[in-house]
Write a protein that holds these residues in place. Structure first.
Motif, PDB file in Angstrom:
ATOM      1  N   PHE A  38       8.840  -3.418   5.444  1.00  0.00           N
ATOM      2  CA  PHE A  38       7.383  -3.348   5.518  1.00  0.00           C
ATOM      3  C   PHE A  38       6.869  -2.052   6.147  1.00  0.00           C
ATOM      4  O   PHE A  38       5.680  -1.937   6.476  1.00  0.00           O
ATOM      5  CB  PHE A  38       6.820  -4.554   6.286  1.00  0.00           C
ATOM      6  N   GLY A  39       7.737  -1.054   6.279  1.00  0.00           N
ATOM      7  CA  GLY A  39       7.325   0.191   6.908  1.00  0.00           C
ATOM      8  C   GLY A  39       6.161   0.867   6.207  1.00  0.00           C
ATOM      9  O   GLY A  39       5.202   1.322   6.836  1.00  0.00           O
ATOM     10  N   GLU A  40       6.225   0.936   4.873  1.00  0.00           N
ATOM     11  CA  GLU A  40       5.162   1.609   4.126  1.00  0.00           C
ATOM     12  C   GLU A  40       3.855   0.828   4.170  1.00  0.00           C
ATOM     13  O   GLU A  40       2.783   1.405   3.972  1.00  0.00           O
ATOM     14  CB  GLU A  40       5.620   1.845   2.688  1.00  0.00           C
ATOM     15  N   GLU A  41       3.937  -0.478   4.415  1.00  0.00           N
ATOM     16  CA  GLU A  41       2.717  -1.271   4.540  1.00  0.00           C
ATOM     17  C   GLU A  41       1.989  -0.958   5.848  1.00  0.00           C
ATOM     18  O   GLU A  41       0.775  -1.136   5.951  1.00  0.00           O
ATOM     19  CB  GLU A  41       3.052  -2.758   4.480  1.00  0.00           C
ATOM     20  N   VAL A  42       2.749  -0.504   6.841  1.00  0.00           N
ATOM     21  CA  VAL A  42       2.139  -0.145   8.128  1.00  0.00           C
ATOM     22  C   VAL A  42       1.504   1.235   8.049  1.00  0.00           C
ATOM     23  O   VAL A  42       0.342   1.435   8.425  1.00  0.00           O
ATOM     24  CB  VAL A  42       3.193  -0.186   9.256  1.00  0.00           C
ATOM     25  N   TYR A  43       2.258   2.201   7.563  1.00  0.00           N
ATOM     26  CA  TYR A  43       1.774   3.578   7.583  1.00  0.00           C
ATOM     27  C   TYR A  43       0.837   3.900   6.423  1.00  0.00           C
ATOM     28  O   TYR A  43       0.046   4.842   6.499  1.00  0.00           O
ATOM     29  CB  TYR A  43       2.960   4.550   7.553  1.00  0.00           C
ATOM     30  N   GLY A  44       0.932   3.135   5.349  1.00  0.00           N
ATOM     31  CA  GLY A  44       0.107   3.431   4.191  1.00  0.00           C
ATOM     32  C   GLY A  44       0.731   4.526   3.355  1.00  0.00           C
ATOM     33  O   GLY A  44       1.596   5.283   3.808  1.00  0.00           O
ATOM     34  N   GLU A  45       0.289   4.612   2.114  1.00  0.00           N
ATOM     35  CA  GLU A  45       0.884   5.552   1.171  1.00  0.00           C
ATOM     36  C   GLU A  45       0.751   7.004   1.639  1.00  0.00           C
ATOM     37  O   GLU A  45       1.621   7.829   1.402  1.00  0.00           O
ATOM     38  CB  GLU A  45       0.210   5.391  -0.197  1.00  0.00           C
ATOM     39  N   TYR A  46      -0.339   7.324   2.307  1.00  0.00           N
ATOM     40  CA  TYR A  46      -0.569   8.717   2.720  1.00  0.00           C
ATOM     41  C   TYR A  46      -0.587   8.876   4.237  1.00  0.00           C
ATOM     42  O   TYR A  46      -1.170   9.813   4.773  1.00  0.00           O
ATOM     43  CB  TYR A  46      -1.894   9.213   2.123  1.00  0.00           C
ATOM     44  N   ASN A  47       0.056   7.935   4.946  1.00  0.00           N
ATOM     45  CA  ASN A  47       0.136   7.999   6.411  1.00  0.00           C
ATOM     46  C   ASN A  47      -1.244   8.149   7.055  1.00  0.00           C
ATOM     47  O   ASN A  47      -1.464   8.999   7.927  1.00  0.00           O
ATOM     48  CB  ASN A  47       1.049   9.155   6.850  1.00  0.00           C
ATOM     49  N   VAL A  49      -2.923   5.827   8.760  1.00  0.00           N
ATOM     50  CA  VAL A  49      -3.185   4.927   9.882  1.00  0.00           C
ATOM     51  C   VAL A  49      -3.245   5.725  11.185  1.00  0.00           C
ATOM     52  O   VAL A  49      -2.368   6.556  11.463  1.00  0.00           O
ATOM     53  CB  VAL A  49      -2.098   3.841   9.979  1.00  0.00           C
ATOM     54  N   ALA A  50      -4.284   5.467  11.975  1.00  0.00           N
ATOM     55  CA  ALA A  50      -4.418   6.149  13.259  1.00  0.00           C
ATOM     56  C   ALA A  50      -3.283   5.746  14.187  1.00  0.00           C
ATOM     57  O   ALA A  50      -2.814   4.601  14.171  1.00  0.00           O
ATOM     58  CB  ALA A  50      -5.763   5.807  13.892  1.00  0.00           C
ATOM     59  N   LYS A  51      -2.837   6.678  15.015  1.00  0.00           N
ATOM     60  CA  LYS A  51      -1.681   6.450  15.881  1.00  0.00           C
ATOM     61  C   LYS A  51      -1.880   5.243  16.788  1.00  0.00           C
ATOM     62  O   LYS A  51      -0.960   4.451  17.002  1.00  0.00           O
ATOM     63  CB  LYS A  51      -1.425   7.706  16.707  1.00  0.00           C
ATOM     64  N   GLU A  52      -3.091   5.093  17.306  1.00  0.00           N
ATOM     65  CA  GLU A  52      -3.345   3.990  18.237  1.00  0.00           C
ATOM     66  C   GLU A  52      -3.334   2.628  17.552  1.00  0.00           C
ATOM     67  O   GLU A  52      -3.225   1.589  18.209  1.00  0.00           O
ATOM     68  CB  GLU A  52      -4.680   4.205  18.959  1.00  0.00           C
ATOM     69  N   ASP A  53      -3.438   2.621  16.233  1.00  0.00           N
ATOM     70  CA  ASP A  53      -3.457   1.354  15.497  1.00  0.00           C
ATOM     71  C   ASP A  53      -2.085   0.947  14.964  1.00  0.00           C
ATOM     72  O   ASP A  53      -1.922  -0.170  14.463  1.00  0.00           O
ATOM     73  CB  ASP A  53      -4.438   1.447  14.313  1.00  0.00           C
ATOM     74  N   VAL A  54      -1.107   1.857  15.035  1.00  0.00           N
ATOM     75  CA  VAL A  54       0.194   1.603  14.416  1.00  0.00           C
ATOM     76  C   VAL A  54       0.890   0.393  15.025  1.00  0.00           C
ATOM     77  O   VAL A  54       1.367  -0.497  14.310  1.00  0.00           O
ATOM     78  CB  VAL A  54       1.095   2.855  14.519  1.00  0.00           C
ATOM     79  N   GLU A  55       0.985   0.328  16.351  1.00  0.00           N
ATOM     80  CA  GLU A  55       1.727  -0.753  16.986  1.00  0.00           C
ATOM     81  C   GLU A  55       1.093  -2.120  16.696  1.00  0.00           C
ATOM     82  O   GLU A  55       1.810  -3.099  16.448  1.00  0.00           O
ATOM     83  CB  GLU A  55       1.804  -0.525  18.490  1.00  0.00           C
ATOM     84  N   LYS A  56      -0.227  -2.172  16.718  1.00  0.00           N
ATOM     85  CA  LYS A  56      -0.908  -3.431  16.419  1.00  0.00           C
ATOM     86  C   LYS A  56      -0.640  -3.856  14.983  1.00  0.00           C
ATOM     87  O   LYS A  56      -0.298  -5.014  14.712  1.00  0.00           O
ATOM     88  CB  LYS A  56      -2.411  -3.269  16.654  1.00  0.00           C
ATOM     89  N   LEU A  57      -0.776  -2.897  14.047  1.00  0.00           N
ATOM     90  CA  LEU A  57      -0.544  -3.212  12.640  1.00  0.00           C
ATOM     91  C   LEU A  57       0.917  -3.556  12.385  1.00  0.00           C
ATOM     92  O   LEU A  57       1.234  -4.452  11.591  1.00  0.00           O
ATOM     93  CB  LEU A  57      -0.970  -2.027  11.771  1.00  0.00           C
TER      94      LEU A  57
END
Length: 281
Positions: A38-47, A49-57
């Motif tokens: 599920f890594g790509e679902e967290v970061y999104g296709e073009y990365n 996602v804001a850094k502060e939101d990564v751990e929550k997501l």
């Protein structure tokens, strides 16, 4: 005990591949690891996602993945469950290829079984892009199962080979064990216009004979024309239930998959397709 890894995107094709694997090893002790990366679902296709939101997501996706995997295993284990089979869910925070490759190394996996296409694949092509990536980079035999293939024992297996590469004993043993338990015929097909083999080819052919002792082994040649057409003709002629090929650079396999010429060659594979990687493990 066989160790089998089944990557899933929770699509119908991935479920079908898992059910095929269960049937293939129905009478054998096996541990099925069902993985969703599920890594790509967290970061999104073009990365994006804001850094502060990564751990929550990441935590949200992990919990969602674990829930879906548990539901999937409840669905496929059966009533009563097969006592020879164990299932383990694997939620992997990585991309598909790296996640599969790392897990193959860590758990010494014998075989990866997956669908030919995922939920978002183009239905006009034989293989989805993720399947091709796994074929190309994962250091383990990979068996891709078409979604509309109804399970039947592979009584005939077509194995096109030019005898140029030294085979890996572990991978041939996997094929031999599989073919042996079904009393399958393995048809080794050499597509060539030459009558004689080189000493190197003779040695590799002899190693093949000495290693594949369980199945019925046949050696055949066919003249060179469109290699895809030759393979398709022999699949029909032998009523093959599985196609096996070696993954090697600068080979017909590479031309067929890596250069996106599947449709141009007309190779529409309707049966399970095993790719042996021929890599040291």
């Amino acid at each position: 005990m066989k160790t089998v890894l089944i990557p899933t995107d929770f699509s119908k094709n991935a479920l079908h591949a898992l059910q095929y694997a269960q049937e293939l090893y129905k009478c054998e002790r096996a541990c099925f690891f069902v993985m969703h990366a599920f890594g790509e679902e967290v970061y999104g296709e073009y990365n994006t996602v804001a850094k502060e939101d990564v751990e929550k997501l990441k935590e949200e996706k992990k919990q969602e993945t674990e829930r879906k995997l548990d539901e999937l295993l409840d669905l496929v284990q059966g009533e009563p469950p097969n006592p020879l089979h164990n299932f383990e869910a694997v939620a992997c925070f990585n991309n598909l290829v790296d996640g599969v490759n790392d897990f193959v190394d860590d758990m010494n996996i014998d075989l990866v079984v997956m669908g030919t296409k995922g939920a978002t694949s183009d239905h006009k092509t034989t293989f989805g892009s993720f399947t091709i990536e796994v074929f190309k980079y994962v250091k383990c035999p990979v068996l891709a199962v078409p979604e509309d293939f109804e399970y039947r024992q592979p009584k005939a297996i077509l194995f096109p080979t030019d005898y140029l590469l030294p085979y890996k004993r572990r991978e041939l043993k996997l094929l031999g064990d599989l073919a042996g338990k079904f009393k399958s015929k393995v048809h080794c097909l050499y597509i060539t216009d030459f009558d004689e083999l080189s000493p190197r080819q003779e040695d590799n052919k002899l190693f093949l004979e000495e290693t594949l002792t369980k199945p019925y082994l046949y050696f055949e040649t066919a003249p060179v024309k469109n290699k895809a057409e030759v393979i398709l003709e022999h699949i029909d002629k032998k009523e093959a239930g599985m196609l096996v090929m070696m993954n090697s650079r600068h080979s017909f396999f590479e031309d067929m998959l890596y250069r996106s010429t599947v449709d141009l060659l007309g190779l529409k594979i309707k049966i399970p397709f095993m790719v042996m990687q021929n890599l040291k493990r």
